[in-house]
Write a protein that holds these residues in place. Structure first.
Motif, PDB file in Angstrom:
ATOM      1  N   PHE A  29     144.891 -11.383 -42.906  1.00  0.00           N
ATOM      2  CA  PHE A  29     144.438 -10.477 -41.846  1.00  0.00           C
ATOM      3  C   PHE A  29     142.932 -10.578 -41.635  1.00  0.00           C
ATOM      4  O   PHE A  29     142.404 -10.164 -40.601  1.00  0.00           O
ATOM      5  N   SER A  30     142.230 -11.117 -42.624  1.00  0.00           N
ATOM      6  CA  SER A  30     140.774 -11.228 -42.515  1.00  0.00           C
ATOM      7  C   SER A  30     140.320 -12.470 -41.759  1.00  0.00           C
ATOM      8  O   SER A  30     139.137 -12.624 -41.451  1.00  0.00           O
ATOM      9  N   ILE A  31     141.247 -13.362 -41.443  1.00  0.00           N
ATOM     10  CA  ILE A  31     140.895 -14.622 -40.778  1.00  0.00           C
ATOM     11  C   ILE A  31     140.786 -14.410 -39.272  1.00  0.00           C
ATOM     12  O   ILE A  31     141.703 -13.878 -38.649  1.00  0.00           O
ATOM     13  N   TYR A  32     139.677 -14.853 -38.702  1.00  0.00           N
ATOM     14  CA  TYR A  32     139.491 -14.796 -37.252  1.00  0.00           C
ATOM     15  C   TYR A  32     139.725 -16.162 -36.618  1.00  0.00           C
ATOM     16  O   TYR A  32     140.328 -16.262 -35.553  1.00  0.00           O
ATOM     17  N   ALA A  33     139.243 -17.202 -37.252  1.00  0.00           N
ATOM     18  CA  ALA A  33     139.377 -18.552 -36.711  1.00  0.00           C
ATOM     19  C   ALA A  33     139.675 -19.540 -37.827  1.00  0.00           C
ATOM     20  O   ALA A  33     139.322 -19.309 -38.985  1.00  0.00           O
ATOM     21  N   MET A  34     140.323 -20.632 -37.458  1.00  0.00           N
ATOM     22  CA  MET A  34     140.602 -21.708 -38.410  1.00  0.00           C
ATOM     23  C   MET A  34     140.218 -23.031 -37.781  1.00  0.00           C
ATOM     24  O   MET A  34     140.231 -23.181 -36.560  1.00  0.00           O
ATOM     25  N   GLY A  35     139.882 -23.970 -38.653  1.00  0.00           N
ATOM     26  CA  GLY A  35     139.435 -25.255 -38.158  1.00  0.00           C
ATOM     27  C   GLY A  35     139.926 -26.403 -39.002  1.00  0.00           C
ATOM     28  O   GLY A  35     140.392 -26.210 -40.129  1.00  0.00           O
ATOM     29  N   TRP A  36     139.810 -27.584 -38.426  1.00  0.00           N
ATOM     30  CA  TRP A  36     140.079 -28.834 -39.145  1.00  0.00           C
ATOM     31  C   TRP A  36     138.791 -29.646 -39.192  1.00  0.00           C
ATOM     32  O   TRP A  36     138.087 -29.774 -38.182  1.00  0.00           O
ATOM     33  N   PHE A  37     138.541 -30.181 -40.365  1.00  0.00           N
ATOM     34  CA  PHE A  37     137.408 -31.066 -40.582  1.00  0.00           C
ATOM     35  C   PHE A  37     137.934 -32.335 -41.234  1.00  0.00           C
ATOM     36  O   PHE A  37     139.034 -32.354 -41.769  1.00  0.00           O
ATOM     37  N   ARG A  38     137.130 -33.390 -41.220  1.00  0.00           N
ATOM     38  CA  ARG A  38     137.513 -34.611 -41.907  1.00  0.00           C
ATOM     39  C   ARG A  38     136.293 -35.246 -42.551  1.00  0.00           C
ATOM     40  O   ARG A  38     135.166 -35.058 -42.091  1.00  0.00           O
ATOM     41  N   GLN A  39     136.571 -35.989 -43.612  1.00  0.00           N
ATOM     42  CA  GLN A  39     135.491 -36.650 -44.334  1.00  0.00           C
ATOM     43  C   GLN A  39     135.960 -38.009 -44.802  1.00  0.00           C
ATOM     44  O   GLN A  39     136.916 -38.105 -45.576  1.00  0.00           O
ATOM     45  N   ALA A  40     135.281 -39.030 -44.337  1.00  0.00           N
ATOM     46  CA  ALA A  40     135.547 -40.389 -44.773  1.00  0.00           C
ATOM     47  C   ALA A  40     134.576 -40.728 -45.906  1.00  0.00           C
ATOM     48  O   ALA A  40     133.499 -40.124 -46.000  1.00  0.00           O
ATOM     49  N   PRO A  41     134.935 -41.665 -46.780  1.00  0.00           N
ATOM     50  CA  PRO A  41     134.048 -42.025 -47.891  1.00  0.00           C
ATOM     51  C   PRO A  41     132.646 -42.408 -47.409  1.00  0.00           C
ATOM     52  O   PRO A  41     132.505 -43.198 -46.477  1.00  0.00           O
ATOM     53  N   GLY A 102     134.537 -14.914 -39.272  1.00  0.00           N
ATOM     54  CA  GLY A 102     133.782 -14.653 -38.063  1.00  0.00           C
ATOM     55  C   GLY A 102     134.297 -15.456 -36.885  1.00  0.00           C
ATOM     56  O   GLY A 102     135.367 -16.058 -36.929  1.00  0.00           O
ATOM     57  N   GLU A 103     133.479 -15.493 -35.832  1.00  0.00           N
ATOM     58  CA  GLU A 103     133.859 -16.195 -34.610  1.00  0.00           C
ATOM     59  C   GLU A 103     134.017 -17.695 -34.865  1.00  0.00           C
ATOM     60  O   GLU A 103     133.517 -18.227 -35.852  1.00  0.00           O
ATOM     61  N   MET A 104     134.671 -18.369 -33.948  1.00  0.00           N
ATOM     62  CA  MET A 104     134.895 -19.800 -34.084  1.00  0.00           C
ATOM     63  C   MET A 104     133.569 -20.532 -34.256  1.00  0.00           C
ATOM     64  O   MET A 104     132.578 -20.217 -33.605  1.00  0.00           O
ATOM     65  N   ALA A 105     133.565 -21.524 -35.136  1.00  0.00           N
ATOM     66  CA  ALA A 105     132.350 -22.261 -35.440  1.00  0.00           C
ATOM     67  C   ALA A 105     132.687 -23.715 -35.700  1.00  0.00           C
ATOM     68  O   ALA A 105     133.845 -24.064 -35.915  1.00  0.00           O
ATOM     69  N   THR A 106     131.658 -24.555 -35.668  1.00  0.00           N
ATOM     70  CA  THR A 106     131.880 -25.986 -35.855  1.00  0.00           C
ATOM     71  C   THR A 106     131.181 -26.567 -37.075  1.00  0.00           C
ATOM     72  O   THR A 106     131.384 -27.735 -37.388  1.00  0.00           O
ATOM     73  N   ALA A 107     130.369 -25.795 -37.755  1.00  0.00           N
ATOM     74  CA  ALA A 107     129.650 -26.293 -38.934  1.00  0.00           C
ATOM     75  C   ALA A 107     130.409 -25.943 -40.197  1.00  0.00           C
ATOM     76  O   ALA A 107     130.852 -24.800 -40.362  1.00  0.00           O
ATOM     77  N   PRO A 108     130.550 -26.892 -41.115  1.00  0.00           N
ATOM     78  CA  PRO A 108     131.315 -26.614 -42.338  1.00  0.00           C
ATOM     79  C   PRO A 108     130.807 -25.406 -43.115  1.00  0.00           C
ATOM     80  O   PRO A 108     131.615 -24.638 -43.651  1.00  0.00           O
ATOM     81  N   HIS A 109     129.491 -25.221 -43.187  1.00  0.00           N
ATOM     82  CA  HIS A 109     128.959 -24.137 -44.014  1.00  0.00           C
ATOM     83  C   HIS A 109     129.286 -22.761 -43.448  1.00  0.00           C
ATOM     84  O   HIS A 109     129.109 -21.746 -44.135  1.00  0.00           O
ATOM     85  N   GLU A 110     129.779 -22.706 -42.223  1.00  0.00           N
ATOM     86  CA  GLU A 110     130.110 -21.417 -41.619  1.00  0.00           C
ATOM     87  C   GLU A 110     131.528 -20.951 -41.969  1.00  0.00           C
ATOM     88  O   GLU A 110     131.906 -19.845 -41.581  1.00  0.00           O
ATOM     89  N   TYR A 111     132.274 -21.773 -42.668  1.00  0.00           N
ATOM     90  CA  TYR A 111     133.638 -21.415 -43.019  1.00  0.00           C
ATOM     91  C   TYR A 111     133.700 -20.844 -44.433  1.00  0.00           C
ATOM     92  O   TYR A 111     132.970 -21.267 -45.321  1.00  0.00           O
ATOM     93  N   ASP A 112     134.607 -19.876 -44.602  1.00  0.00           N
ATOM     94  CA  ASP A 112     134.669 -19.124 -45.850  1.00  0.00           C
ATOM     95  C   ASP A 112     135.680 -19.677 -46.843  1.00  0.00           C
ATOM     96  O   ASP A 112     135.530 -19.495 -48.054  1.00  0.00           O
ATOM     97  N   TYR A 113     136.735 -20.292 -46.359  1.00  0.00           N
ATOM     98  CA  TYR A 113     137.807 -20.769 -47.232  1.00  0.00           C
ATOM     99  C   TYR A 113     138.178 -22.198 -46.846  1.00  0.00           C
ATOM    100  O   TYR A 113     138.164 -22.554 -45.662  1.00  0.00           O
ATOM    101  N   TRP A 114     138.585 -22.951 -47.869  1.00  0.00           N
ATOM    102  CA  TRP A 114     138.924 -24.359 -47.675  1.00  0.00           C
ATOM    103  C   TRP A 114     140.188 -24.724 -48.429  1.00  0.00           C
ATOM    104  O   TRP A 114     140.453 -24.213 -49.516  1.00  0.00           O
ATOM    105  N   GLY A 115     140.956 -25.649 -47.835  1.00  0.00           N
ATOM    106  CA  GLY A 115     142.067 -26.242 -48.540  1.00  0.00           C
ATOM    107  C   GLY A 115     141.611 -27.451 -49.335  1.00  0.00           C
ATOM    108  O   GLY A 115     140.425 -27.795 -49.338  1.00  0.00           O
ATOM    109  N   GLN A 116     142.559 -28.096 -50.002  1.00  0.00           N
ATOM    110  CA  GLN A 116     142.244 -29.241 -50.857  1.00  0.00           C
ATOM    111  C   GLN A 116     142.199 -30.554 -50.090  1.00  0.00           C
ATOM    112  O   GLN A 116     141.681 -31.546 -50.602  1.00  0.00           O
ATOM    113  N   GLY A 117     142.734 -30.563 -48.896  1.00  0.00           N
ATOM    114  CA  GLY A 117     142.686 -31.764 -48.075  1.00  0.00           C
ATOM    115  C   GLY A 117     143.971 -32.568 -48.124  1.00  0.00           C
ATOM    116  O   GLY A 117     144.721 -32.512 -49.105  1.00  0.00           O
TER     117      GLY A 117
END
Length: 124
Positions: A29-41, A102-117
């Motif tokens: 219930f605390s989640i406002y927005a979710m995003g996908w990010f990617r990281q290559a070696p 918080g509101e939708m964002a595009t910078a990784p540091h603005e996100y509070d929770y992360w999955g393992q990938g």
């Protein structure tokens, strides 16, 4: 706390498709927005797409994925999806799901929770 679990990655040929899923649990219930990010070696973590859960408003990386990837959500099961079409070798990366209070964002540091990938590999 919020827990995020990604699934759906794999190996696909150029031009193929994959659909990633991200299931959220805990204090969703605390989640406002979710995003996908990617990281290559050797690269920094890169924004791919984001969605506001209550409205469905979306945002995409303008250059690399717009027109090929689609983010969507199913609030009934607390899951966000990333449909990836016309995949290219440069899409190869570890794909992460993230959630933000918080509101939708595009910078990784603005996100509070992360999955393992989940790994996506596109062969040429």
């Amino acid at each position: 706390q919020v827990q995020l679990v990604e699934s759906g990655g794999g190996l696909v040929h150029t031009g193929g498709s994959l659909r990633l899923s991200c299931a959220a649990s805990g204090r969703t219930f605390s989640i406002y927005a979710m995003g996908w990010f990617r990281q290559a070696p050797g690269n920094e973590r890169e924004f791919v797409a984001a969605i506001v859960l209550w409205s469905g408003e979306t945002a995409y990386h303008p250059d690399s994925v717009k027109g090929r990837f689609t983010i969507s959500r199913d609030t009934a099961v607390n899951t966000v999806y990333l449909q990836m079409n016309s995949l290219k070798p440069e899409d190869t990366a570890l794909y992460y799901c993230a959630a933000r209070k918080g509101e939708m964002a595009t910078a990784p540091h603005e996100y509070d929770y992360w999955g393992q990938g989940t790994q996506v590999t596109v062969s040429s």
